[in-house]
Design an enzyme around this catalytic site. Structure first.
Site: not given
Length: 650
Positions: A418, A199-200
């Site tokens: 799907e 996240t930094g």
């Protein structure tokens, strides 16, 4: 400077060895056999000597056969006459001047070389830290970040504006402390950055270093602990001693949970090396001695395991939470990383941000990098949206398996599977929008349905029930069309079971059991998550919980079956379209449904709670609905026909 002295010493040793070798080989030892002076005179009298080299009192003799001898001559004035009368060729050289310095060097050089080798290996065994001295392992290994090189500032950080704002105040404290202390305030002693991986947090610390303009020391939590007892505490003392000398400054400890874990939980008791390191860190942060001007920053993604004494005010005064970026933050992060790449005009960072829910800053950087690599592989001059879409698919699911040959019945099963997911998602209210549906094999999955989740702080019960129905849409479609089921829905079942358990156990969404939490979440992190689960309810209640979870699953399974049976023709048409095109985008899906069901309205209507249900007091617990679930990385081989609904579980 240490490296300079190392190189200088090495070159000195090399030069001395060359001088020694030169002197050894430069000496002309022309004689190989030493003889007595009397024997030499007898050889002269018998005309057996061809030539003589006189160097001081040393004679180097060559006989008629070319053999060489040496002898030492006393001072004999008649020697020259005797040699001349015998016809011996005479050569004279000045006596060799012996250098006492070179004699010492030649004598001691082997010992010097041995000592140098021994010192070198000793330094290597000690890790070379602190100049290689015998006790240097107790010195701090913190690195001082220089202003030279690539400087990171807050302009390079995007998507976490609140964290930037808090850290901007810390930078302001250091630049102008009197602005805050004049009113009796105290500068924070510590700032803890908490957040998920990627996240930094470390990037933020580098930005603080670039903005502050003060000395910035960085060290990892694992650097404190060594094989020697007491080294960690010694390094902590040395680290703060360096900080005090250079105050004001910032000290950054990355992954502080390596030394900051809760005490009393290990097998070593109070004598555990890690606990001694933590105790010293606690004392240095807020003990008897003052550390004015030294701000400690630390980062961790496991704040739950840290010692409470470390988190109290006076030590870590502030805890800055660095969350996963929202759609606006992801757009800003993408723009920061896109500055380094040439982009075509069709690039829209907002569309990419919408399609990457749950991505961290590191994930987004990787996405841009993968797109650049794909564009280079395709010989593109600029990156286009196709490169980014393919890169996103690759990051999520892995490379496209072009060599994978699906049997016709497997491909048809995947198409209906799907199509079932997508159709239930579009026809039930409160579900996320469908981005695209594909049956192209990627990674371990034979097909996937992508969603564009709406950014929410929490979810409501009807939305969670719709998610359960969507998760079972694929399996229900198989059951309706083929009257049999496959292993492809194993990941769907796993996610749905986990969600139903949370609804009943954690969020109190059961009418029969009421708003009670049966999952206390007090797991013992030091003795294993499963072993440490405490159960505070009876066996009868446990049976009721199991029955309620099963009932929630069955109700929403039946809801998915009801939706697909009512729209069976649309299901067939969507499956046929997938078999034809392999990939169907969300707009195409809506057009198909609208063509067969004119009154269709996309399920994008927002659920508006009544005032009675609009309780937001416990946002921390409710926000757990947004946690990503296991995406099936440990599927059985038979699980290939199912892909994780990436948008759904974010």
């Amino acid at each position: 400077m240490n490296q300079f002295y190392k190189n200088l010493s090495l070159w000195l040793v090399i030069v001395l060895m060359m001088v020694m070798l030169y002197n050894i080989f430069n000496q002309q030892h022309v004689a190989e056999t030493a003889i007595g002076y009397s024997e030499f005179l007898a050889m002269v009298e018998n005309d057996r000597v061809q030539s003589v080299v006189i160097q001081g009192q040393d004679l180097y003799v060559t006989d008629n056969n070319g053999s060489r001898f040496s002898t030492f001559a006393p001072r004999d004035g008649e020697l020259i006459k005797i040699l001349r009368s015998s016809g011996v060729a005479i050569k004279a050289k000045p006596p060799a001047e012996s250098s006492w310095f070179m004699s010492i060097i030649i004598s001691w050089l082997p010992m010097i070389v041995l000592i140098g080798v021994w010192v070198f290996f000793m330094r290597q065994m000690q890790g070379g830290g602190g100049g290689g001295k015998a006790m240097s392992f107790g010195k701090s290994r913190a690195r001082l970040i220089s202003d030279k090189g690539d400087k990171v500032t807050f302009d390079n950080v995007a998507g976490i504006d609140e964290a930037k704002e808090e850290l901007s105040e810390v930078v302001d404290f250091l630049k102008d402390p009197s602005k805050y202390t004049r009113l009796g305030g105290r500068i924070p002693k510590g700032v803890l950055l908490v957040g998920a991986p990627g996240t930094g947090k470390t990037l933020l610390s580098r930005a603080v270093a670039g903005e502050a303009g003060v000395p910035f020391y960085t060290i990892s939590g694992s650097d404190f602990v060594e094989m020697f007892v007491g080294v960690g505490a010694s390094r902590v003392r040395d680290l703060f001693a360096q900080g005090k000398k250079n105050a004001p400054c910032i000290i950054f400890i990355d992954e502080i949970d390596a030394v900051g874990r809760q005490r009393g939980a290990g097998m070593g008791g109070g004598h555990d090396e890690r606990e001694q390191t933590l105790n010293q860190l606690l004392v240095e942060m807020d003990g008897f001695e003052s550390n004015e001007g030294v701000i400690l920053m630390a980062a961790t993604n496991r704040a739950d395991v840290l010692d409470p004494a470390l988190l109290r005010p006076g030590r870590f005064d502030r805890q800055v939470y660095v969350d996963l970026p929202d759609i606006k933050g992801r757009e800003g992060i993408l723009k920061v990383h896109m500055k380094k790449t040439p982009l075509s005009e069709d690039i829209d960072a907002l569309i990419l941000a919408k399609g990457t829910p749950g991505f961290s800053g590191a994930d987004l950087e990787n996405l841009v990098n993968e797109a650049a690599l794909l564009a280079a592989k395709r010989d593109h001059e600029k990156l286009d949206m196709t490169d980014f879409e393919d890169a996103k698919d690759k990051v999520y699911m892995g490379l496209e398996r072009k060599s994978k040959v699906l049997r016709e019945d497997e491909k048809k099963t995947t198409a209906y599977h799907e199509a079932g997911h997508a159709l239930v998602a579009r026809l039930l209210p409160g579900t996320d929008a469908v981005n695209k549906v594909t049956i192209i094999p990627r990674g371990r999955a034979a097909g996937v349905t992508w969603f564009l989740p709406e950014e929410r702080d929490f979810k409501y019960k009807d939305q969670l029930q719709s998610e359960l129905a969507v998760a079972f849409g694929g399996r229900v479609a198989e059951e309706i069309i083929f009257d049999r089921i496959s292993t492809g829905a194993s990941n769907d079942i796993k996610q749905a079971t986990a969600l139903a358990n949370k609804m009943v156990r954690t969020w109190g969404m059961s009418d029969d059991l009421g708003p009670l939490a049966y999952d206390q979440g007090d797991e013992q992190i030091f003795i294993g998550r499963e072993m440490g689960q405490a159960r505070e309810y009876s066996e009868d209640t446990a049976r009721k919980i199991d029955a309620e979870v099963s009932a929630v699953i069955n109700r929403n399974y039946d809801k998915a079956k009801e939706v697909l049976l009512e729209n069976i023709e649309i299901l067939h048409s969507l499956a046929d379209l997938l078999l034809e095109k392999e990939t169907v985008m969300g707009e195409e899906l809506d057009d198909l449904i609208r063509s067969m069901k004119p009154d269709f309205k996309p399920s994008t209507e927002k659920f508006t709670p009544s005032k009675e249900t609009e309780d937001t007091t416990d946002t921390d617990t409710e926000a757990e609905a947004e946690e990503p679930t296991d995406n099936g990385s440990d599927q059985d081989p038979g699980d290939e026909d199912e892909a994780p609904e990436k948008g759904e579980d974010k």
